[in-house]
Each structure stands twice: as structure tokens, then as C-alpha cells.
Design an enzyme around this catalytic site. Structure first.
Site, short mmCIF file in Angstrom:
data_model
loop_
_atom_site.label_atom_id
_atom_site.label_comp_id
_atom_site.label_asym_id
_atom_site.label_seq_id
_atom_site.Cartn_x
_atom_site.Cartn_y
_atom_site.Cartn_z
N GLU A 151 19.38 19.27 -7.56
CA GLU A 151 19.24 20.62 -7.01
C GLU A 151 18.63 21.64 -7.99
O GLU A 151 19.30 22.60 -8.42
CB GLU A 151 20.60 21.12 -6.51
CG GLU A 151 21.19 20.21 -5.47
CD GLU A 151 22.42 20.78 -4.81
OE1 GLU A 151 23.01 21.72 -5.32
OE2 GLU A 151 22.78 20.28 -3.74
N GLU A 181 24.10 13.72 -1.00
CA GLU A 181 25.38 14.43 -0.82
C GLU A 181 25.53 14.95 0.61
O GLU A 181 24.57 15.49 1.16
CB GLU A 181 25.51 15.63 -1.76
CG GLU A 181 25.76 15.31 -3.19
CD GLU A 181 25.87 16.56 -4.05
OE1 GLU A 181 26.32 17.61 -3.56
OE2 GLU A 181 25.43 16.50 -5.22
C1 LIG Z 1 25.12 24.65 -1.11
O1 LIG Z 1 25.38 23.28 -1.02
C2 LIG Z 1 24.72 22.56 -2.04
O2 LIG Z 1 23.76 21.72 -1.50
C3 LIG Z 1 25.69 21.76 -2.83
C4 LIG Z 1 27.00 21.45 -2.56
N1 LIG Z 1 27.43 20.73 -3.63
C5 LIG Z 1 26.41 20.63 -4.53
N2 LIG Z 1 25.35 21.23 -4.01
C6 LIG Z 1 26.51 20.04 -5.89
O3 LIG Z 1 25.51 19.05 -6.08
C7 LIG Z 1 27.89 19.46 -6.17
O4 LIG Z 1 28.05 19.42 -7.57
C8 LIG Z 1 28.95 20.34 -5.47
O5 LIG Z 1 30.25 19.97 -5.85
C9 LIG Z 1 28.76 20.18 -3.95
C10 LIG Z 1 29.85 20.87 -3.13
O6 LIG Z 1 29.72 22.25 -3.26
#
Ligand SMILES: CO[C@H](O)c1c[n+]2c([nH]1)[C@H](O)[C@@H](O)[C@H](O)[C@H]2CO
Length: 446
Positions: free
Chosen positions: A164, A352
Site C-alpha cells: 500500500e 488482504e
Molecule cells: C483502508 O484499508 C486498507 O486497505 C488497509 C486495511 N489494512 C491495511 N490496509 C494494512 O495493510 C494492514 O496492515 C491493516 O491491519 C489492515 C486493516 O486495517
């Protein structure tokens, strides 16, 4: 009953800072998240990742959980400062040994390792010299990546350069809610450019080292819908799509930042230096897969203020998670279809997808997280529709194996298929663990 292909990969995902703990043990260097979480006021519940799930000491127990779950693959990240405490130069052998042991246990369990090189825990020593705004960090990342390709040349199934880059750039350097906690849009743009360049150098090193496995990058992608069909709401949605999605998709797959966003930023006083032809081809060199993290969609309309002049809406008829995110399974189908058609990636993995719920054990110590089962089922059915229509999706990873440190929210948000009691560090399998175990075994969603 929708069946996924026999060779479809089902997995779960975690990240180093969120589960490992042992923040300063066995020679590990400080990360920007150690610093950020140790700074009072940054974490909502005042907790840190100092211990988290204590995975560093309990990884064998956790691999046993993965084996019981029956997953084909396990996505985790390597902590850069556990390998290079100062970011580059001296190697911390004990840190490298930890990942050697973890990968060895995964192989013994017949589980494919999926490694994220960077999931936000930059060595603080590099941050002290400007972090991702500084060209030195780009070079240090390429050295770190190459070292890992050499160290694990044959063992890793998928390598993900960055998790991300949008969050790293804009949440960490503009919104300030994540480490290093900057609030400077110009910095955020510079960081996004350097992250893409570092990704390109890492892919180049991967090819040069002839590393086995596949390499890609993970983006958080969200469909953006206009609140109404008014021209100004449609334009607001287009701007948001550029900000959240096309800002990284376009350079990676088309070799250019999106023109409309460059013009918009320039109009707002944030001119970004042009990429050279060499930089464009470095960033857009072919990758083996695109990782997509999907959680929710966004509904926007014309708004006042802020750089994007948008307002976000929460449709009242929808359900929301413990994070306040709308539950919108169709969005996973939409984003996979759109990316497949518009960007033609070689392959896609949903790296994810998951839901935070206020999970608590009942009087018998069980956790009946039926809402998580419903969430995962609805999103897998939406994904299956895209696969059925020919989209190149080869796998899906639930976020997360276990409850863990949820960044600015600390330990207060639970995403796991396994509950973690943070006072005893006991792991308790939730109802969703057993539901997903059946999905993985049968490749069928019922
Ligand atoms: C806004 O959502 C994002 O795509 C996102 C959500 N999440 C993420 N990115 C991260 O990659 C993880 O480390 C977070 O724990 C997980 C849950 O919040």
C-alpha cells in the site's frame, strides 16, 4: 455452490510490526513505528507494538495454527530493521535467523511463504535522514531487497515489494495518522514517487538475481461512486479515483502519473517533477502479479476545502464494521473487473480482505464471530463472480490470521480468525477459523 479452481491459493496475512513484538530484541534496530507508537498521543488506546502478539517468540505455535487452518500460503512481512538495524550496511544475523526459522517451519508444514518486503516499519536511522523523501532510502531499499532475494533465493512463492504505497505516502506524510506522522502534501507526492522508484529497483534486482517465485506489489484499491449523478459529484468521484487508485496504477501499468491528477495538483500549487523516460520504464517494468487489498468502497460528492474538494458519504442503508467501514462486497468484484480490463495485470492476488469486529469470548470461552463469516462469504462470492468471468485471480488472503496491533487504533481493533488475549497472549480460534478451514479444504464457498 461456487467452487474455486483446484489450484486457487487460499491464505491469511499478517505484518511484522503488527504481530512480532520483540521490538528491540536480538539486535533489531528501531523502526519509525516503534518511534511513532512510543510518542504519546499517536495511538488511540495508548498501546504499542512492543509485545503485540509476541509472534517473535511464538512463531512455532502460530505456524501450527496455520497448518491446522490448512492454508496453501501465508503472507507475512519482514522487518527491515531486524535485518539491517541502521537500514543498510551491518546485517543482524539473529534477525535473519528468525526469518530463516519461520520460513523453514512453513516449508515443513507445506505452506507457501509470501513475503512483503516493506509493510511500513522503516528503519528509524533512515527516517532521521529524510526517510522516503530521501533518494538514499530508495537505494537502501534496493540493497535490502537484493540481500533478501539472495538469502531466500528458492524458498519464497510470492515477493511483494511494497504494501500500500498510497497509505505510506498519504496517511504517513499528509494525513499524519501513520508514521512518520508528517502533514505535508508535497512530501507525500515526493514519497509516492520514491516508493515507485524503489519498487522498480527491487524488481530489477529480483530479475538480476534470478530469484525463484514471482514478484509484484500490493495496492489498496477502492471503487469510488458519486453520491449523485450531478456533474460536480461525478467529477469529485473521478478526482478521488485518481487520488486513491490511479495515482499508483497508472505509473505501474502505463508508465505515467495520471495527467488529470498532475494538473489538479499543479493547480493547487503542488507541481511534481516529471519522471524521466528511464524512471518511467523502471517503474512500469513487467511484474508477475498485482496484489489488491480490498475492504470497502467510497461514496463521494463535491465538497469544500481540502485539496480534493470532496465530501465523503456513508450510505445509511449499509452495514458498517468496527472501523466504521461500509460492508460492500460488490466492490471487490468491481475493482477486480476494472483492474483486469483497464490495466491487464499478468495475475492478481487479493492480498488482504477482512473485517474488524468487537470480538469477545462467551462464558464458555468461545467466539462466535458470525458477522465475520458473513463478510468473508459475501466477498468470496463476489470474487468468485469475477473469476468466473475470466479475471486472472490466483489467490485470496484473509486479513488476518490473528488479532494484532492495528496501527493508530492500537490493540483495540480485532481482525483475526484467531482471537489474541493480550494479557496472557493465549490464542483462541474463532468460529470463522473453522469456517475458513472448510473453505480452504473444499475450495468451495457455502
Ligand atoms: C483502508 O484499508 C486498507 O486497505 C488497509 C486495511 N489494512 C491495511 N490496509 C494494512 O495493510 C494492514 O496492515 C491493516 O491491519 C489492515 C486493516 O486495517
Amino acid at each position: 455452490m461456487p467452487y474455486f479452481p483446484e489450484d486457487f491459493i487460499f491464505g491469511v496475512a499478517t505484518a511484522s510490526y503488527q504481530i512480532e513484538g520483540a521490538w528491540n530484541e536480538d539486535g533489531k534496530g528501531e523502526s519509525i513505528w516503534d518511534r511513532f507508537a512510543h510518542t504519546p498521543g499517536n495511538i488511540q488506546d495508548g498501546t504499542t507494538g512492543d509485545v503485540a502478539c509476541d509472534h517473535y517468540h511464538r512463531f512455532e505455535e502460530d505456524v501450527a495454527l496455520l497448518k491446522e487452518l490448512g492454508v496453501d500460503a501465508y503472507r507475512f512481512s519482514i522487518s527491515w530493521p531486524r535485518i539491517f538495524p541502521e537500514g543498510r550496511g551491518r546485517v543482524n544475523e539473529k534477525g535473519l535467523d528468525f526469518y530463516r526459522s519461520l520460513i523453514g517451519k512453513l516449508q515443513e508444514a507445506g505452506i507457501k511463504p509470501v513475503v512483503t518486503l516493506y509493510h511500513w516499519d522503516l528503519p528509524q536511522k533512515l527516517q532521521d535522514k529524510g526517510g522516503w523523501e530521501n533518494q538514499e532510502t530508495v537505494e537502501a531499499f534496493a540493497e535490502y531487497a537484493r540481500f533478501l532475494f539472495q538469502s531466500f533465493a528458492k524458498e519464497v512463492f510470492l515477493w511483494i515489494t511494497h504494501n500500500e504505497p498510497w497509505v505510506v505516502s498519504f496517511v504517513g506524510h499528509y494525513e499524519g495518522r501513520h508514521a512518520p506522522g508528517k502533514r505535508d502534501f508535497k512530501s507525500a507526492l515526493q514519497v509516492s514517487r520514491n516508493l515507485l522508484l524503489s519498487h522498480g529497483l527491487a524488481v530489477q534486482a529480483f530479475r538480476e538475481e534470478k530469484t525463484l517465485g514471482s514478484i509484484g506489489i500490493t495496492l489498496n484499491l477502492t471503487p469510488v461512486h458519486p453520491f449523485s449523478d450531478s456533474e460536480e459529484d461525478i467529477l469529485a468521484a473521478k478526482r478521488c479515483d485518481g487520488y486513491f487508485n490511479r495515482w499508483f496504477l497508472d505509473p505501474l501499468f502505463k508508465g505515467e502519473f495520471p495527467e488529470d491528477m498532475l494538473l489538479w495538483y499543479e493547480k493547487k500549487g503542488f507541481a511534481l517533477p516529471q519522471l524521466s523516460e528511464e524512471e518511467k520504464s523502471l517503474i512500469a517494468q513487467p511484474i508477475d502479479f498485482l496484489g489488491i487489498n480490498y475492504y470497502f468502497r467510497r461514496v463521494v460528492g463535491k465538497g469544500e476545502g481540502a485539496i480534493f474538494e470532496v465530501e465523503f458519504f456513508n450510505p445509511p442503508q449499509s452495514e458498517y464494521t468496527d472501523m466504521g467501514w461500509e460492508i460492500y462486497p460488490e466492490g471487490l468484484y468491481e475493482i477486480v473487473k476494472r483492474v483486469s480490463e483497464e490495466y491487464q495485470p499478468e495475475d492478481i492476488y487479493i492480498t488482504e480482505n477482512g473485517i474488524a469486529l468487537p470480538d469477545q469470548p462467551d462464558s464458555k470461552g468461545r467466539i462466535n464471530d458470525q458477522r465475520r463469516i458473513d463478510y468473508l462469504r459475501s466477498h468470496l462470492l463476489a470474487l468468485h463472480r469475477a473469476v468466473d468471468e475470466g479475471c486472472p485471480v490466483s489467490g485470496y488472503f484473509v486479513w488476518s490470521l490473528m488479532d494484532n496491533f492495528e496501527w493508530g487504533f492500537g490493540l483495540s481493533k480485532r481482525f483475526g480468525l484467531v482471537y489474541v488475549d493480550y494479557t496472557t497472549l493465549q490464542r483462541i480460534k474463532k468460529a470463522s477459523f473453522y469456517w475458513y478451514q472448510k473453505v480452504v479444504k473444499s475450495k468451495r464457498v457455502d
